[in-house]
Each structure stands twice: as structure tokens, then as C-alpha cells.
Design a protein around this motif. Structure first.
Motif, PDB file in Angstrom:
ATOM      1  N   THR A  22       0.828  -1.282   0.058  1.00 60.51           N
ATOM      2  CA  THR A  22      -0.017  -0.048   0.067  1.00 60.51           C
ATOM      3  C   THR A  22       0.750   1.165  -0.037  1.00 60.51           C
ATOM      4  O   THR A  22       1.896   1.463   0.701  1.00 60.51           O
ATOM      5  N   ILE A  23       0.524   2.196  -0.882  1.00 58.99           N
ATOM      6  CA  ILE A  23       1.341   3.585  -0.909  1.00 58.99           C
ATOM      7  C   ILE A  23       0.439   4.726  -0.745  1.00 58.99           C
ATOM      8  O   ILE A  23      -0.729   4.592  -1.344  1.00 58.99           O
ATOM      9  N   ALA A  24       0.666   5.581   0.068  1.00 61.51           N
ATOM     10  CA  ALA A  24      -0.178   6.836   0.218  1.00 61.51           C
ATOM     11  C   ALA A  24       0.833   7.756  -0.533  1.00 61.51           C
ATOM     12  O   ALA A  24       1.960   8.221  -0.179  1.00 61.51           O
ATOM     13  N   ALA A  25       0.113   8.572  -1.484  1.00 58.20           N
ATOM     14  CA  ALA A  25       0.991   9.478  -2.151  1.00 58.20           C
ATOM     15  C   ALA A  25       0.282  11.076  -1.977  1.00 58.20           C
ATOM     16  O   ALA A  25      -1.081  11.246  -2.139  1.00 58.20           O
ATOM     17  N   GLY A  26       1.122  12.044  -1.769  1.00 64.27           N
ATOM     18  CA  GLY A  26       0.580  13.272  -1.622  1.00 64.27           C
ATOM     19  C   GLY A  26       0.562  13.774  -3.107  1.00 64.27           C
ATOM     20  O   GLY A  26       0.732  13.338  -4.200  1.00 64.27           O
ATOM     21  N   LEU A  49      -0.391  -3.021  -6.548  1.00 61.98           N
ATOM     22  CA  LEU A  49      -0.476  -1.672  -5.637  1.00 61.98           C
ATOM     23  C   LEU A  49      -1.834  -1.417  -5.253  1.00 61.98           C
ATOM     24  O   LEU A  49      -2.801  -1.257  -6.052  1.00 61.98           O
ATOM     25  N   THR A  50      -1.933  -1.079  -3.851  1.00 56.74           N
ATOM     26  CA  THR A  50      -3.003  -0.227  -3.460  1.00 56.74           C
ATOM     27  C   THR A  50      -2.654   1.174  -3.092  1.00 56.74           C
ATOM     28  O   THR A  50      -1.749   1.334  -2.569  1.00 56.74           O
ATOM     29  N   ILE A  51      -3.190   2.137  -3.816  1.00 54.64           N
ATOM     30  CA  ILE A  51      -2.831   3.501  -3.570  1.00 54.64           C
ATOM     31  C   ILE A  51      -3.619   4.462  -3.290  1.00 54.64           C
ATOM     32  O   ILE A  51      -5.002   4.341  -3.397  1.00 54.64           O
ATOM     33  N   TYR A  52      -3.522   5.114  -1.980  1.00 53.16           N
ATOM     34  CA  TYR A  52      -4.460   6.128  -1.427  1.00 53.16           C
ATOM     35  C   TYR A  52      -3.783   7.496  -1.903  1.00 53.16           C
ATOM     36  O   TYR A  52      -2.863   7.960  -1.778  1.00 53.16           O
ATOM     37  N   SER A  53      -4.748   8.051  -2.887  1.00 55.37           N
ATOM     38  CA  SER A  53      -4.346   9.374  -3.215  1.00 55.37           C
ATOM     39  C   SER A  53      -5.560  10.177  -3.605  1.00 55.37           C
ATOM     40  O   SER A  53      -6.607   9.466  -4.201  1.00 55.37           O
ATOM     41  N   ASN A  54      -5.632  11.572  -3.550  1.00 57.12           N
ATOM     42  CA  ASN A  54      -6.787  12.169  -4.043  1.00 57.12           C
ATOM     43  C   ASN A  54      -7.368  11.925  -5.297  1.00 57.12           C
ATOM     44  O   ASN A  54      -8.189  11.573  -5.456  1.00 57.12           O
ATOM     45  N   MET A  75      -7.530   1.706  -6.233  1.00 54.66           N
ATOM     46  CA  MET A  75      -7.182   2.920  -5.968  1.00 54.66           C
ATOM     47  C   MET A  75      -8.463   3.606  -4.974  1.00 54.66           C
ATOM     48  O   MET A  75      -9.262   3.063  -4.894  1.00 54.66           O
ATOM     49  N   VAL A  76      -7.828   4.229  -4.100  1.00 56.50           N
ATOM     50  CA  VAL A  76      -8.539   4.912  -2.931  1.00 56.50           C
ATOM     51  C   VAL A  76      -8.501   6.220  -3.082  1.00 56.50           C
ATOM     52  O   VAL A  76      -7.495   6.880  -2.786  1.00 56.50           O
ATOM     53  N   SER A  77      -9.514   7.027  -3.519  1.00 60.64           N
ATOM     54  CA  SER A  77      -9.547   8.218  -3.951  1.00 60.64           C
ATOM     55  C   SER A  77     -10.656   8.940  -3.910  1.00 60.64           C
ATOM     56  O   SER A  77     -11.874   8.508  -3.711  1.00 60.64           O
ATOM     57  N   SER A  78     -10.588  10.282  -3.933  1.00 60.82           N
ATOM     58  CA  SER A  78     -11.787  11.291  -4.123  1.00 60.82           C
ATOM     59  C   SER A  78     -12.309  11.558  -5.553  1.00 60.82           C
ATOM     60  O   SER A  78     -13.354  11.931  -5.606  1.00 60.82           O
ATOM     61  N   TYR A  79     -11.533  11.682  -6.436  1.00 63.80           N
ATOM     62  CA  TYR A  79     -11.718  12.206  -7.823  1.00 63.80           C
ATOM     63  C   TYR A  79     -11.076  11.220  -8.715  1.00 63.80           C
ATOM     64  O   TYR A  79      -9.891  10.856  -8.620  1.00 63.80           O
ATOM     65  N   VAL A  80     -11.845  10.915  -9.730  1.00 61.43           N
ATOM     66  CA  VAL A  80     -11.240  10.165 -10.973  1.00 61.43           C
ATOM     67  C   VAL A  80     -11.325  10.748 -12.391  1.00 61.43           C
ATOM     68  O   VAL A  80     -10.775  10.370 -13.345  1.00 61.43           O
ATOM     69  N   GLY A  81     -11.572  12.339 -12.284  1.00 65.06           N
ATOM     70  CA  GLY A  81     -11.706  12.858 -13.624  1.00 65.06           C
ATOM     71  C   GLY A  81     -10.200  13.334 -14.096  1.00 65.06           C
ATOM     72  O   GLY A  81      -9.208  12.862 -13.635  1.00 65.06           O
ATOM     73  N   GLU A  82     -10.134  13.647 -15.180  1.00 66.82           N
ATOM     74  CA  GLU A  82      -9.038  14.042 -16.009  1.00 66.82           C
ATOM     75  C   GLU A  82      -8.184  12.878 -16.703  1.00 66.82           C
ATOM     76  O   GLU A  82      -7.044  12.997 -17.111  1.00 66.82           O
ATOM     77  N   GLU A 107      -8.750  13.234   6.508  1.00 66.71           N
ATOM     78  CA  GLU A 107      -8.570  12.712   7.737  1.00 66.71           C
ATOM     79  C   GLU A 107      -8.306  11.261   8.081  1.00 66.71           C
ATOM     80  O   GLU A 107      -7.571  10.932   9.260  1.00 66.71           O
ATOM     81  N   ARG A 108      -8.615  10.401   7.343  1.00 65.43           N
ATOM     82  CA  ARG A 108      -8.195   9.032   7.330  1.00 65.43           C
ATOM     83  C   ARG A 108      -6.668   9.198   7.442  1.00 65.43           C
ATOM     84  O   ARG A 108      -6.099   8.320   8.246  1.00 65.43           O
ATOM     85  N   MET A 109      -5.915   9.748   6.444  1.00 59.02           N
ATOM     86  CA  MET A 109      -4.402   9.877   6.509  1.00 59.02           C
ATOM     87  C   MET A 109      -4.020  10.542   7.924  1.00 59.02           C
ATOM     88  O   MET A 109      -3.038  10.105   8.485  1.00 59.02           O
ATOM     89  N   ARG A 110      -4.637  11.510   8.133  1.00 55.29           N
ATOM     90  CA  ARG A 110      -4.200  12.337   9.474  1.00 55.29           C
ATOM     91  C   ARG A 110      -4.300  11.470  10.667  1.00 55.29           C
ATOM     92  O   ARG A 110      -3.473  11.292  11.469  1.00 55.29           O
ATOM     93  N   ALA A 111      -5.510  10.690  10.769  1.00 52.94           N
ATOM     94  CA  ALA A 111      -5.677   9.993  11.811  1.00 52.94           C
ATOM     95  C   ALA A 111      -4.659   8.614  11.839  1.00 52.94           C
ATOM     96  O   ALA A 111      -4.027   8.299  13.040  1.00 52.94           O
ATOM     97  N   GLY A 112      -4.355   8.012  10.790  1.00 53.68           N
ATOM     98  CA  GLY A 112      -3.258   7.216  10.642  1.00 53.68           C
ATOM     99  C   GLY A 112      -2.164   7.396  11.465  1.00 53.68           C
ATOM    100  O   GLY A 112      -1.375   6.756  11.913  1.00 53.68           O
ATOM    101  N   GLY A 113      -1.708   8.701  10.913  1.00 49.69           N
ATOM    102  CA  GLY A 113      -0.323   9.259  11.355  1.00 49.69           C
ATOM    103  C   GLY A 113      -0.252   9.561  12.610  1.00 49.69           C
ATOM    104  O   GLY A 113       0.790   9.645  13.342  1.00 49.69           O
ATOM    105  N   ALA A 114      -1.524   9.802  13.289  1.00 53.07           N
ATOM    106  CA  ALA A 114      -1.551  10.396  14.676  1.00 53.07           C
ATOM    107  C   ALA A 114      -1.884   8.848  15.680  1.00 53.07           C
ATOM    108  O   ALA A 114      -2.195   8.958  17.050  1.00 53.07           O
ATOM    109  N   GLY A 115      -1.716   7.777  15.089  1.00 48.68           N
ATOM    110  CA  GLY A 115      -2.166   6.595  15.907  1.00 48.68           C
ATOM    111  C   GLY A 115      -3.277   6.563  16.263  1.00 48.68           C
ATOM    112  O   GLY A 115      -3.694   5.684  16.972  1.00 48.68           O
ATOM    113  N   ILE A 116      -4.675   7.017  15.354  1.00 50.18           N
ATOM    114  CA  ILE A 116      -5.951   6.976  15.742  1.00 50.18           C
ATOM    115  C   ILE A 116      -6.488   5.945  14.753  1.00 50.18           C
ATOM    116  O   ILE A 116      -6.493   6.271  13.598  1.00 50.18           O
TER     117      ILE A 116
END
Length: 232
Positions: A22-26, A49-54, A75-82, A107-116
Motif C-alpha cells: 500500500t502506498i499513500a501519495a501526496g 499496488l493499492t494507492i491512497y491518493s486524492n 485506488m482509494v481516491s476522491s476524484y477520478v476525472g482528468e 482525515e483518514r491519513m491524518r488519523a493514521g499518522g496520529a495513531g488513531i
């Protein structure tokens, strides 16, 4: 203090990649994306790959490169346009897609980083987003449980970074990068400008070096996603 810098993206990723990870991408659209690291992941041949990205870039740039080579399983995403290839693979059943509301994904990324491990939100209640998720009532309102994200690897892009991994993002390129940087078991950053420890103003640091294990100075194309001009 150990120097966390690497010569290039390939060496910075050495020993970190494996099939099925799994990869989280900024990044947001093409703004602030770790383009050198994405290209190195493509060249490595790692798959499933499973990718977390907007979103997933465009057809020939950003995360779209990994879709083009069929290295992404989900893909775990918010938007698939373009990205026509993203759409084609999803509609043909070649690619799994988990839609997340944009704020929920952040918030899922932030929570994971904060140990939540999880949090409750009203966003998505009564929609397909809520299917299969725990529902709970607070003060007469229904909320759904969303899980924090902890990725095997996070890849981010910053404006400046010091040799200890402290990062500063520039303007809108800040977007998902600080969140993604925090939620990886290992975080690799690429920067436009690399400086020595002590050269960054402490109050300006967005991601402390404790979150970053490796970094490199990259060359960046900085494409414009949608060029809009007025007539002469």
C-alpha cells in the motif's frame, strides 16, 4: 545526526518496494506530486499496488503512469476525472476503486499518522459510502466509522527539505502532502531545494523530520493541468 538524503529516486526506494503493498501519495491533481518517485516505482516493476491518493494524475503523468503499466490493483481516491485510462480500467472491471469523500480521505491519513485507528463522521451517511460500515448515533445524529490509513510507504513532494527530512511545502502544493507524509510506515520525500540542518526557519516547517526516513533532490516538470488563457 544521520543524513537521510539519497542520490536519486531509485536509490531512495531501494529495499522498500514489494508486490501487493500500500502506498499513500501526496499531491492534488498535478500540484505537489512526487513525480520522480512515481516514475521510479513504475521502473521497478512492482505490481498489485493499492494507492491512497486524492486522484491519479492524468493519462501520461503522475500516478497515471502506474495505471498505464497496470501496476495498480486498487485506488482509494476522491476524484477520478482528468484520466481517461483510470475511467476505462474501472468501468471494464480491471481496477478496484474505493471512493472516499475528500475530507474523509484527508482525515483518514491524518488519523493514521496520529495513531488513531478510526473516527466517526456524518459525511456519507445515507449514501453508498456508508454501505458495510458501522453506524453509531451521537446526540440524535447518525455517524459512520471510517478507519485511519497506515500505508506501507508514503511518497511526498516538498518545496524545501533539510538533510534530516524536515519539509516545507509551498502554497497549494501543501495539499495532501503533510497528511500522506505522516501515515506511512516509511516516508520518502522529494524536494526542489535541499538545505543543511538549521537553514529552515523552525516555525515554517510543515512536516518534522521525524516522519521522514529518506529524501532526495528531484528535477520537476511542474505541468499545468488545465491551461486557461484569454483571447489576445
Amino acid at each position: 545526526m544521520a543524513n537521510k538524503t539519497y542520490a536519486d529516486a531509485s536509490s531512495a526506494l531501494e529495499g522498500l518496494l514489494f508486490d501487493g503493498m500500500t502506498i499513500a501519495a501526496g499531491g492534488f491533481g498535478l500540484c505537489g506530486i512526487p513525480e520522480n518517485l512515481i516514475a521510479a516505482i513504475r521502473d521497478s516493476g512492482v505490481k498489485d499496488l493499492t494507492i491512497y491518493s486524492n486522484n491519479a494524475g492524468v493519462d501520461d503523468f503522475g500516478l497515471g503512469l502506474l495505471l498505464e503499466t497496470r501496476q495498480v490493483k486498487k485506488m482509494v481516491s476522491s476524484y477520478v476525472g482528468e484520466n481517461a485510462e483510470f475511467m476505462r480500467q474501472y468501468l471494464s472491471g480491471e481496477l478496484e476503486l474505493e471512493f472516499n469523500p475528500q475530507g474523509t480521505l484527508a482525515e483518514r491519513m491524518r488519523a493514521g499518522g496520529a495513531g488513531i485507528p478510526g473516527f466517526y463522521t456524518k459525511t456519507g451517511v445515507g449514501t453508498l459510502i456508508a454501505e458495510g460500515k458501522e453506524h453509531k448515533e451521537f446526540d440524535g445524529e447518525t455517524y459512520i466509522l471510517e478507519r485511519g490509513i497506515v500505508a506501507d510507504l508514503s511518497i511526498v513532494k516538498a518545496w524545501k527539505g533539510d538533510t534530516q527530512g524536515s519539509l516545507v511545502y509551498r502554497k497549494t502544493a501543501r495539499n495532501f502532502n503533510p497528511l500522506a507524509a505522516s501515515c506511512g510506515k516509511v516516508t520518502v520525500a522529494e524536494v526542489e531545494e535541499l538545505v543543511n540542518v538549521g537553514e529552515l526557519e523552525p516555525d515554517s516547517i510543515h512536516t518534522p523530520g521525524v516522519y521522514v526516513q529518506r529524501l532526495l533532490k528531484g528535477d520537476h516538470e511542474k505541468r499545468i493541468e488545465k491551461r486557461t488563457i484569454r483571447e489576445a
